[in-house]
Scaffold this motif. Structure first.
Motif, PDB file in Angstrom:
ATOM      1  N   THR A  33       1.089   3.776   1.944  1.00  0.00           N
ATOM      2  CA  THR A  33       1.565   3.716   3.551  1.00  0.00           C
ATOM      3  C   THR A  33       2.535   2.819   3.862  1.00  0.00           C
ATOM      4  OG1 THR A  33      -1.367   4.869   4.392  1.00  0.00           O
ATOM      5  CG2 THR A  33       0.289   3.827   5.947  1.00  0.00           C
ATOM      6  N   GLN A  34       2.275   2.151   3.478  1.00  0.00           N
ATOM      7  CA  GLN A  34       3.546   0.478   3.814  1.00  0.00           C
ATOM      8  C   GLN A  34       5.229   1.212   3.458  1.00  0.00           C
ATOM      9  OE1 GLN A  34       1.506  -2.700   2.308  1.00  0.00           O
ATOM     10  NE2 GLN A  34       1.361  -3.356   4.452  1.00  0.00           N
ATOM     11  N   ALA A  44       3.253   9.787   6.368  1.00  0.00           N
ATOM     12  CA  ALA A  44       2.669   8.314   6.489  1.00  0.00           C
ATOM     13  C   ALA A  44       1.154   8.352   7.836  1.00  0.00           C
ATOM     14  CB  ALA A  44       3.301   7.270   6.961  1.00  0.00           C
ATOM     15  N   PRO A  45       0.458   8.841   8.166  1.00  0.00           N
ATOM     16  CA  PRO A  45      -0.826   9.361   9.115  1.00  0.00           C
ATOM     17  C   PRO A  45      -1.635   9.758   8.313  1.00  0.00           C
ATOM     18  CG  PRO A  45       1.109   9.332  10.909  1.00  0.00           C
ATOM     19  CD  PRO A  45       2.268   9.218   9.279  1.00  0.00           C
ATOM     20  N   GLU A  86      -6.017   7.073   2.569  1.00  0.00           N
ATOM     21  CA  GLU A  86      -6.662   5.663   1.579  1.00  0.00           C
ATOM     22  C   GLU A  86      -7.714   5.121   2.604  1.00  0.00           C
ATOM     23  OE1 GLU A  86      -2.335   4.150   0.377  1.00  0.00           O
ATOM     24  OE2 GLU A  86      -2.814   3.444   2.744  1.00  0.00           O
ATOM     25  N   ILE A  87      -7.956   4.736   4.211  1.00  0.00           N
ATOM     26  CA  ILE A  87      -8.768   4.519   4.894  1.00  0.00           C
ATOM     27  C   ILE A  87     -10.187   5.238   4.791  1.00  0.00           C
ATOM     28  CG2 ILE A  87      -9.793   4.124   7.338  1.00  0.00           C
ATOM     29  CD1 ILE A  87      -7.009   3.814   8.172  1.00  0.00           C
ATOM     30  N   ILE A 130      -1.782   9.710   5.221  1.00  0.00           N
ATOM     31  CA  ILE A 130      -1.313   9.414   3.565  1.00  0.00           C
ATOM     32  C   ILE A 130      -2.784   7.977   3.978  1.00  0.00           C
ATOM     33  CG2 ILE A 130      -0.564   7.337   2.197  1.00  0.00           C
ATOM     34  CD1 ILE A 130       1.501   9.362   2.106  1.00  0.00           C
ATOM     35  N   LYS A 131      -2.356   7.545   5.615  1.00  0.00           N
ATOM     36  CA  LYS A 131      -2.929   5.989   5.819  1.00  0.00           C
ATOM     37  C   LYS A 131      -3.906   6.350   6.352  1.00  0.00           C
ATOM     38  CE  LYS A 131      -3.340   2.176   9.143  1.00  0.00           C
ATOM     39  NZ  LYS A 131      -2.070   2.014  10.540  1.00  0.00           N
ATOM     40  N   ALA A 132      -4.674   7.836   6.845  1.00  0.00           N
ATOM     41  CA  ALA A 132      -6.048   8.594   6.855  1.00  0.00           C
ATOM     42  C   ALA A 132      -6.560   8.360   5.057  1.00  0.00           C
ATOM     43  CB  ALA A 132      -5.585   9.218   7.897  1.00  0.00           C
ATOM     44  N   SER A 149       0.998  -1.235   0.182  1.00  0.00           N
ATOM     45  CA  SER A 149      -0.434   0.016   0.375  1.00  0.00           C
ATOM     46  C   SER A 149       0.703   0.938  -0.052  1.00  0.00           C
ATOM     47  CB  SER A 149      -0.927   0.053   1.441  1.00  0.00           C
ATOM     48  OG  SER A 149      -0.073   0.244   2.475  1.00  0.00           O
ATOM     49  N   LEU A 160      -8.029   9.951  -0.688  1.00  0.00           N
ATOM     50  CA  LEU A 160      -6.259  10.091  -0.701  1.00  0.00           C
ATOM     51  C   LEU A 160      -5.908  11.683  -0.851  1.00  0.00           C
ATOM     52  CD1 LEU A 160      -3.863   8.795  -0.212  1.00  0.00           C
ATOM     53  CD2 LEU A 160      -3.614   7.911  -2.351  1.00  0.00           C
ATOM     54  N   GLU A 197       5.918   4.534   4.613  1.00  0.00           N
ATOM     55  CA  GLU A 197       6.687   3.708   6.506  1.00  0.00           C
ATOM     56  C   GLU A 197       8.070   2.909   6.353  1.00  0.00           C
ATOM     57  OE1 GLU A 197       3.058   1.418   7.341  1.00  0.00           O
ATOM     58  OE2 GLU A 197       2.041   3.183   8.871  1.00  0.00           O
TER      59      GLU A 197
END
Length: 90
Positions: free
Chosen positions: A21-22, A36-37, A43-44, A39-41, A19, A48, A25
Motif C-alpha cells: 500500500t505504501q 491504494a485503498p 492487506e488488512i 490494496i490496503k483493504a 508495505s 490481497l 501511495e
C-alpha cells in the motif's frame, strides 16, 4: 514505459520494507485513485489476491469504457467538422 518504471520502483520499495500500500501511495497519480485503498483493504483483511483481482477487473472495464467512448465520439466530431468546413466553403 511509465507503468513499467513505476512497477520497478514499487518492487524496490517493497523489498526495502515498505508495505505494498505504501509503495503504491508513493507513486502519486501514476495509478488510479482506487488502487491504494483496495490494496490496503486486501492487506488488512488477508484477501490481497481477491482485491487485486477486483482491481484488475475494474481497470479492464474502465479501459474498455474509455476506448468505447473515444470510438463513439470520433464519428460525431467528423460530421461536425465536415459541416463546419462546408459552411465556411459556401
Amino acid at each position: 514505459s511509465r507503468v513499467d518504471q513505476a512497477l520497478l520502483e514499487i518492487q524496490k520499495e517493497v523489498e526495502t520494507g515498505f508495505s505494498l500500500t505504501q509503495a503504491f501511495e508513493n507513486q502519486g497519480v501514476k495509478f488510479p485513485p482506487l488502487t491504494a485503498p483496495l490494496i490496503k483493504a486486501g492487506e488488512i483483511s488477508g484477501n490481497l489476491d481477491e482485491m487485486l483481482e477486483r482491481l484488475a477487473v475494474y481497470l479492464e472495464k474502465d479501459l474498455a469504457l474509455r476506448r468505447a467512448w473515444t470510438q463513439a465520439s470520433v464519428y460525431p466530431f467528423v460530421v461536425f467538422s465536415t459541416c463546419c468546413l462546408l459552411t465556411i466553403g459556401m
